[in-house]
Design a protein around this motif. Structure first.
Motif, mmCIF file in Angstrom:
data_model
loop_
_atom_site.group_PDB
_atom_site.id
_atom_site.type_symbol
_atom_site.label_atom_id
_atom_site.label_comp_id
_atom_site.label_asym_id
_atom_site.label_seq_id
_atom_site.Cartn_x
_atom_site.Cartn_y
_atom_site.Cartn_z
ATOM 1 N N LEU A 200 -29.919 55.694 -4.464
ATOM 2 C CA LEU A 200 -31.366 55.810 -4.309
ATOM 3 C C LEU A 200 -32.017 56.331 -5.585
ATOM 4 O O LEU A 200 -33.040 55.802 -6.037
ATOM 5 N N LEU A 201 -31.434 57.363 -6.174
ATOM 6 C CA LEU A 201 -31.986 57.910 -7.417
ATOM 7 C C LEU A 201 -31.883 56.899 -8.558
ATOM 8 O O LEU A 201 -32.806 56.771 -9.372
ATOM 9 N N ARG B 112 -27.419 58.819 -1.848
ATOM 10 C CA ARG B 112 -28.404 59.546 -2.652
ATOM 11 C C ARG B 112 -28.335 59.104 -4.114
ATOM 12 O O ARG B 112 -29.362 58.915 -4.761
ATOM 13 N N VAL C 142 -36.851 51.400 -11.162
ATOM 14 C CA VAL C 142 -38.192 50.923 -10.820
ATOM 15 C C VAL C 142 -39.247 51.645 -11.648
ATOM 16 O O VAL C 142 -40.178 51.019 -12.176
ATOM 17 N N ILE C 143 -39.126 52.957 -11.801
ATOM 18 C CA ILE C 143 -40.117 53.711 -12.575
ATOM 19 C C ILE C 143 -40.108 53.273 -14.038
ATOM 20 O O ILE C 143 -41.169 53.058 -14.638
ATOM 21 N N TYR D 245 -31.837 53.521 -8.306
ATOM 22 C CA TYR D 245 -32.813 52.450 -8.081
ATOM 23 C C TYR D 245 -34.238 52.930 -8.334
ATOM 24 O O TYR D 245 -35.055 52.200 -8.892
ATOM 25 N N THR D 246 -34.531 54.168 -7.942
ATOM 26 C CA THR D 246 -35.864 54.718 -8.175
ATOM 27 C C THR D 246 -36.132 54.844 -9.666
ATOM 28 O O THR D 246 -37.222 54.496 -10.142
#
Length: 124
Positions: A90-91, A87, A97-98, A93-94
């Protein structure tokens, strides 16, 4: 690089086996199936008649539904091999990207505005 023996690994301790195989040390559990690394390539022991790739497995349907079912079985098999991110990863990498998308959008919007103003000034 991935963490060693992450929670959810299918086989704890398999990292040592992978490291040994990458370094050229191959465990000789079965001498007939051992990899041969002569001449720079990798070869496997020859296949017998009973192991031919075209041999049909008993109980498998070869029609359209059998092939579709086989496809989905292969998909599930490949998805089980995936190392899913945690988790936290994932947070992270997100977020990366944003932020990247926002920065690139700002750059393109700024250039579009500047070139638009320059064209209006030059052409009237």
């Amino acid at each position: 690089m991935a963490e060693k023996d992450r929670p959810g690994d299918d086989v704890p301790g398999d990292d040592e086996l992978l490291a040994a195989a990458a370094g050229g040390d191959v465990p000789d559990d079965n001498a007939d199936d051992a990899l041969v690394t002569a001449g720079g390539g990798t070869a496997v022991a020859e296949r017998g008649d009973s192991e031919s790739p075209k041999a049909k497995k008993p109980g498998r349907r070869s029609g359209l539904f059998g092939r579709v079912g086989g496809f989905f079985r292969e998909v599930v098999s490949e998805l089980r091999k995936v190392i899913w991110p945690t988790r936290k990863e994932l947070l992270t990498y997100t977020g990366v990207v944003i932020v990247f998308v926002v920065v690139m959008t700002s750059i393109v919007a700024g250039l579009d505005y500047a070139f638009g103003k320059a064209m209006l000034w030059a052409l009237g």
